[in-house]
Write a protein that holds these residues in place. Structure first.
Motif, short mmCIF file in Angstrom:
data_model
loop_
_atom_site.label_atom_id
_atom_site.label_comp_id
_atom_site.label_asym_id
_atom_site.label_seq_id
_atom_site.Cartn_x
_atom_site.Cartn_y
_atom_site.Cartn_z
N ASP A 187 1.42 -6.11 8.78
CA ASP A 187 0.31 -5.73 9.65
C ASP A 187 -0.94 -6.56 9.36
O ASP A 187 -1.10 -7.11 8.28
N GLU A 191 -5.28 -3.53 11.57
CA GLU A 191 -4.32 -2.42 11.67
C GLU A 191 -4.30 -1.58 10.40
O GLU A 191 -4.23 -0.35 10.45
N ILE A 192 -4.39 -2.26 9.25
CA ILE A 192 -4.40 -1.54 7.98
C ILE A 192 -5.61 -0.62 7.90
O ILE A 192 -5.54 0.49 7.35
N GLN A 194 -6.98 1.10 10.16
CA GLN A 194 -6.99 2.21 11.11
C GLN A 194 -6.60 3.54 10.47
O GLN A 194 -7.02 4.60 10.95
N ASP A 195 -5.76 3.49 9.45
CA ASP A 195 -5.36 4.74 8.80
C ASP A 195 -4.91 4.46 7.37
O ASP A 195 -4.76 3.31 6.95
N ASP A 197 -2.04 5.33 5.75
CA ASP A 197 -0.62 5.07 5.46
C ASP A 197 -0.18 3.64 5.73
O ASP A 197 0.75 3.14 5.10
N THR A 198 -0.85 2.96 6.69
CA THR A 198 -0.39 1.63 7.09
C THR A 198 -0.41 0.63 5.94
O THR A 198 0.45 -0.25 5.86
N GLN A 199 -1.36 0.78 5.03
CA GLN A 199 -1.44 -0.17 3.91
C GLN A 199 -0.16 -0.19 3.07
O GLN A 199 0.17 -1.22 2.47
N ARG A 201 2.79 -0.17 4.18
CA ARG A 201 3.81 -0.99 4.85
C ARG A 201 3.75 -2.45 4.42
O ARG A 201 4.72 -3.19 4.57
N ASN A 202 2.61 -2.85 3.90
CA ASN A 202 2.41 -4.23 3.43
C ASN A 202 2.49 -4.22 1.90
O ASN A 202 1.48 -4.06 1.23
#
Length: 319
Positions: A187, A191-192, A194-195, A197-199, A201-202
């Protein structure tokens, strides 16, 4: 006509051969205890280093991953080396490599000007000198985007480089071509942000991060010129002076990339990271990755964990 050797000559030759074999065997036997003692001493030192790092890591009261390797000898120490840790800005290092590979391929030029729309800016509160200096839009060179992203850890510059590199799939292919695994660049910074949890994913494992550092050190996937540029950007960065560099002697050459998250409502910090290549006093190179994740400890403590791990490795292998 056959030559007939006197018996005393044959006997002398036989005795000399026996004597030589005995001497060699004795030498080998005498060397074995010394070699065994040396190996035993190294093993003891490694166990002590492992315990020391485990004790250091406990101060974070979270998840800590470590992998450190002397690139020239293979000596190493690890802690949860294959755990998945959110990279945060550490991922700007593989993004930078992927962009420079595009430069090497002639698809981009370092002095090429790139237009950055206001819509590409990361939100307020996220680090971006590019956005702060150009509130509406900007036009900067690829070279400057690399400097901003790698040295200044600019989120907007990183996202533009992410786009120029071809996005997640292209960066993933690049890492795969380098035989680097256990790193996922999925991402953008926007995108990171924005919320929470996304962090996650990277992510990278400490082992995967060191794989990439080794590939970079060996010059794989980049021209000599591109490698030199990125090495300078990572060495000159002002970020993270209290992390890998924190307890090392002044003047130590450290090419590194940090990564830092904010804290959630419970005071948990997702990521306090630093990965890099440390030049040891003996001329060898220590590739090291330290990730501190999901920690309630304050920043001083988290950075102190990274600094102490690096110092322990330095003390072990820097002689």
């Amino acid at each position: 006509m056959k030559r007939i050797f006197p018996a005393y000559i044959l006997l002398t030759a036989f005795l000399l051969a026996c004597s030589s074999n005995a001497t060699t065997q004795n030498a080998n036997q005498s060397n074995k205890p010394a070699a065994a003692q040396e190996a035993k001493a190294d093993d003891k030192q490694n166990r002590e280093l492992q315990k020391q790092i485990e004790q250091i890591a406990s101060a974070a009261r979270g998840r800590v991953g470590v992998h450190a390797v002397v690139l020239e000898t293979g000596e190493s120490v690890s802690l949860d080396e294959q755990g998945r840790f959110p990279m945060q800005s550490v991922y700007k290092f593989p993004i930078g490599m992927a962009v420079l590979a595009q430069v090497d391929a002639g698809k981009l030029k370092l002095d090429e000007r790139v237009r950055v729309e206001k819509s590409e800016y990361v939100r307020e509160g996220m680090h971006s000198p590019l956005r702060d200096k150009n509130p509406n839009e900007a036009e900067v060179s690829v070279r400057e985007l690399l400097r901003l992203a790698v040295s200044e850890s600019d989120g907007t510059a990183s996202d533009v480089l992410f786009r120029l590199a071809g996005g997640s799939e292209a960066i993933t292919r690049y890492l795969s071509d380098l035989k680097v695994t256990e790193i996922i660049v999925a991402d953008t910074e926007k995108e990171i942000g924005q919320d929470w949890d996304t962090q996650y994913r990277n992510w990278a494992s400490p082992k995967g991060a060191v794989m990439l550092l080794r590939a970079f050190h060996e010059g794989r996937g980049l021209s000599a010129e591109s490698r030199a540029l990125l090495l300078k950007l990572m060495t000159d960065t002002p970020t993270g002076p209290k992390r890998l560099k924190g307890l090392l002697p002044k003047g130590t050459v450290v090419a590194h990339k940090t990564g830092t998250s904010g804290a959630n409502a419970s005071g948990i910090s997702a990521a306090t990271n630093d990965i890099g290549i440390v030049t040891l006093p003996n001329g060898r190179h220590l590739a090291i990755a330290v990730f501190v994740s999901d920690s309630p400890a304050d920043l001083t403590t988290r950075e102190g964990v990274i600094a102490k791990v690096a110092k322990a490795a330095w003390d072990q292998w820097g002689k």
